[in-house]
Design an enzyme around this catalytic site. Structure first.
Site, PDB file in Angstrom:
ATOM      1  N   HIS A  62       0.811  -1.216   0.000  1.00 38.25           N
ATOM      2  CA  HIS A  62       0.000   0.000   0.000  1.00 38.25           C
ATOM      3  C   HIS A  62       0.844   1.265   0.000  1.00 38.25           C
ATOM      4  O   HIS A  62       0.399   2.298  -0.492  1.00 38.25           O
ATOM      5  CB  HIS A  62      -0.940   0.022   1.218  1.00 38.25           C
ATOM      6  N   GLY A  63       2.013   1.204   0.540  1.00 43.18           N
ATOM      7  CA  GLY A  63       2.816   2.418   0.561  1.00 43.18           C
ATOM      8  C   GLY A  63       4.180   2.170   1.149  1.00 43.18           C
ATOM      9  O   GLY A  63       4.370   1.241   1.947  1.00 43.18           O
TER      10      GLY A  63
END
Lengths: 342, 468
Positions: free
Chosen positions: B325-326
């Site tokens: 996600h990041g």
């Protein structure tokens, strides 16, 4: 895998979609139309909302090649609400005027952005005052530049162009009059905001209509500030303030080295505001020091009778009715000083 | 371009009209591919070259895998595509994070090394189309299906614009028959598709951006987060925002595809009515969780190598899912929390609860417990760093006296309504709903949603999942 969209469409036989969508469009149009009528009846008028996207459209034009020289207006509200852009283009047909000023934000970040942009070869008319040169205020317009560098894209240009068209014609394009804001006011039992007294154009210049405002209150505010004048200080000591000047000069020289030019300009202000500024930033220790070393011409609008003849209802900004006269006078001053040509 | 932009309205109307004006299926597919590339290039035209390069390379490597003479050679080609795809992802998405961690590790050894952060822009949707490509090549390696020889068909599978930048992450077998079989817009497909588009835009523009985002931003942006009820308002508002933002995008994607005659897999199924954490991941971002299951958890051994290894696999899968996600440790922690939730739930099932079906009140209670811990984990997903996440978590359990303002009250009210709607829709398929509603009533409901979208102007926010 089954396809839900084959001609027989067994998965979603659904309702009579033609009828459903006809009803949907009628309901939506009736609701939006009714809300639009309601707000218009309350005195609201369509208004373009300034944004980073609108700024980016103008910023792109600064780099566009063409027969006309880009004339970029930098500054904060005074120049943004003071210049009639269409008239300026007519009076200076060799130039392509662009508004990159931003209300309530000082312009040094934008000047730096233009200086670092090798594609920019135009003329910058940078409206500032001593407070704008305080190092801490240098990056006020940087979010616009960051947006333009990192997020601005062709799809947003199309979107913003169409959004501007919508905002030009629809009162309901105002977020303050939207469904969420209205629901929140309903819960809080508060009244809607007063109709705005300022308007923006698609070129980002703005109009202030002082017939819709409490001018006396603004004047009273400045008078109260003046009464407390013994406590007034600038936001930087003269020494701290001067530390930022070499870089500003360096940006100016970069633009000049590419064949462009910079004109520093200080918009006129009313008597009360001028006295407050003089107390906060004594010219001998601040502004005069900037002027003395500036590699670009510095024009003090407050010292030009042709520019000070206009009334500033709140001591700072022009009423929109005075914009054409002020624009003509400013062009005359610029031409007379030899910094632009007709 | 974003679904919630005027650009998309113009683009989609033009694509829909041109698509149906063309007769031949090949011509329509070329049109969809061209439109998809235009859709992508509208953000940052140079990155179209990256997408084209990645697509062509994986299409070619998949054929090399398929025709390789030995298992060893097949493995070599698979390794090559894994290195290229994950390398590109690392370069564009994780470069700063990797360098920062390298500096930190070297600092532990007394070496001072602080490289200048590379000025690399993250290509939008790179995580999504990389996962498309990887699943294709891995499945070819596993001999689940034969590769397509048609570059355009493969490119359309990767780049089909409704799902290109934020999913759902489709598998080739889901899309292949749809790409290879002629199809067109039908009245029902168009009606349902446009209805889904309107619903998705309502979730995004009105709920996510209009109601939830300002409250969540105020809470997570505060130097000192407010405590008590205001903290809960902020965290629940983010829980509403992340759902309405991402599910809104997925609903729009399903709708746009359906209007063109394609069916994408459902990506969200009432996740805030999940009963348990494994149930949550069967309902939240389904295409990602199933991807992680099939290409990470199962290859790691899944639950086939004993209890300890099963728990470790669960945790590792969710940690990597968090990192997907990041590029930040807070995302890893978020993934780790969910990994821990899943492991604990599994242990309780094995040792305490057994396989018995619990009574309805208990199931509802466990649903609320699930929601509570899911919401707690969202703090780490949204917080800009560990200190901020810890402060936000502490503020939830500290006493606060500040009264809630109307924006917080409205956000809480609508989050409660959202959870209620999820419980109502728990066992239902949203796409089947219109069939049960009389056309005038359905039209009136759609008209209300449409009017609310028009009457909810504001700053256009990027969809949160675009950054992933």
């Amino acid at each position: 895998m089954r396809s839900s969209t084959s001609s027989s469409d067994p998965a979603h036989p659904g309702p009579r979609w033609g009828l459903a969508w006809l009803v949907a469009l009628l309901v939506a149009a009736a609701l939006v139309g009714a809300v639009e009528r309601y707000w218009r009846a309350q005195g609201y008028r369509p208004n373009i909302r300034d944004s980073a996207q609108l700024w980016s459209i103008e910023r792109d034009r600064a780099d566009r090649a063409g027969a006309k020289i880009p004339l970029v207006l930098l500054g904060a509200s005074r120049i943004e609400f003071g210049i009639d852009m269409k008239l300026l283009a007519q009076l200076l047909p060799r130039y392509r005027p662009l508004m990159l000023a931003q209300n309530a934000h000082y312009p040094l970040a934008a000047l730096r952005d233009l200086a670092m942009d090798e594609a920019f070869h135009g003329v910058v008319l940078c409206d500032l005052e001593a407070n704008a040169l305080v190092p801490a205020y240098r990056d006020m317009q940087q979010p616009l530049i960051d947006y333009h560098r990192h997020e601005w894209a062709p799809s947003w240009r199309v979107h913003r162009t169409l959004l501007t068209l919508w905002q030009k014609h629809a009162v309901v394009a105002d977020p303050d009059l939207g469904v969420v804001a209205s629901a929140q006011r309903l819960l809080a039992g508060t009244a809607p905001p007063r109709p705005e007294y300022f308007r923006f154009h698609a070129d980002r210049s703005g109009d202030i209509d002082y017939s819709h405002t409490d001018v006396a209150a603004a004047k009273r505010h400045f008078a109260e500030v003046l009464q407390q004048s013994e406590q007034l200080h600038g936001d930087a000591t003269p020494e701290a303030w001067r530390t930022g000047l070499p870089e500003v000069y360096e940006w100016t020289r970069r633009i000049q080295a590419r064949g462009g030019s910079v004109i520093f300009y200080q918009s006129p202000t009313g008597e009360t505001l001028r006295r407050i500024d003089a107390l906060r930033y004594p010219p001998a220790e601040y502004w005069d020091r900037f002027v003395a070393d500036s590699p670009a011409p510095v024009i003090d609008g407050g010292a030009e009778p042709a520019l000070t003849q206009f009334q500033l209802p709140d001591d700072s900004h022009l009423d929109y009715r005075d914009k054409p006269g002020y624009t003509r006078a400013l062009v005359d001053v610029l031409v007379a000083r030899g910094v632009v040509q007709r | 371009m974003q679904f919630d932009s005027f650009t998309f309205v113009v683009f989609f109307a033009a694509v829909l009209a041109a698509y149906n004006a063309l007769r031949g299926w090949n011509a329509r597919k070329w049109l969809l591919l061209g439109a998809s590339y235009l859709f992508y290039a509208a953000w940052n035209p140079p990155f179209l070259l990256l997408l084209l390069g990645s697509t062509t390379l994986d299409w070619w490597i998949a054929q090399r895998i398929d025709t390789a003479p030995s298992q060893r050679a097949r493995k070599r080609w698979l390794t090559a595509t894994l290195i290229v795809n994950l390398g590109v992802l690392a370069l564009f998405k994780y470069n700063r994070w990797l360098l920062a961690n390298l500096s930190a590790v070297l600092a532990l050894g007394g070496v001072h090394y602080v490289p200048a952060p590379p000025d690399i822009v993250l290509p939008i949707g790179i995580s999504f189309y990389t996962f498309h490509s990887l699943s294709y090549c891995i499945d070819i390696y596993r001999q689940k299906f034969s590769p397509t020889r048609n570059w355009r068909d493969y490119a359309l599978y990767v780049a089909f614009f409704p799902q290109l930048v934020a999913g759902p992450i489709t598998r080739f077998p889901q899309m292949r028959p749809q790409i290879e079989t002629p199809r067109s817009t039908t009245r029902a497909g168009l009606g349902t598709g446009l209805a889904l588009l309107v619903l998705g835009l309502f979730e995004k523009c009105v709920l996510a951006d209009g109601v939830f985002a300002p409250v969540a931003d105020a809470f997570f942006g505060a130097a000192t987060p407010p405590a008590g009820a205001a903290a809960w308002a902020g965290v629940l508002a983010f829980s509403g925002q992340i759902y309405c933002d991402f599910a809104g995008y997925s609903t729009c994607a399903l709708g746009a595809a359906l209007a063109l005659g394609f069916e994408l897999p459902v990506n969200f199924r009432a996740p805030y009515a999940a009963i348990g954490f494994s149930d949550f991941w069967r309902r939240w971002h389904i295409s990602l969780s199933s991807w992680l299951r099939d290409y990470l958890y199962v290859p790691l051994g899944g639950n086939r190598r004993g209890r300890a290894r099963t728990y470790a696999n669960l945790l590792l899968t969710m940690l990597i899912g968090g990192l997907w996600h990041g590029a930040a440790w807070t995302f890893v922690l978020w993934g780790g929390l969910h990994g821990a939730y899943l492991a604990i739930e599994r242990a309780l099932r094995e040792h305490v609860w057994g396989e018995r079906e619990a009574a309805a009140p208990l199931r509802f209670l466990y649903g609320l417990v699930t929601l509570f811990f899911v919401v707690l984990a969202w703090v780490w997903f949204r917080a800009p760093g560990f200190a901020a996440g810890a402060a936000a978590t502490r503020s939830l359990f500290a006493s606060g006296t500040a009264a809630l303002d109307v924006s917080q009250q409205l956000a809480l009210l609508l989050f409660a309504a959202l959870v209620g709607a999820h419980w109502l829709m728990r066992e239902r398929d949203l796409r089947a709903l219109p069939a049960r509603v009389p056309a005038p009533l359905l039209g009136a409901a759609l008209g209300l949603l449409l009017a609310a979208i028009v009457l909810a102007p504001g700053d256009t926010h990027a969809f949160i999942y675009f950054q992933f």
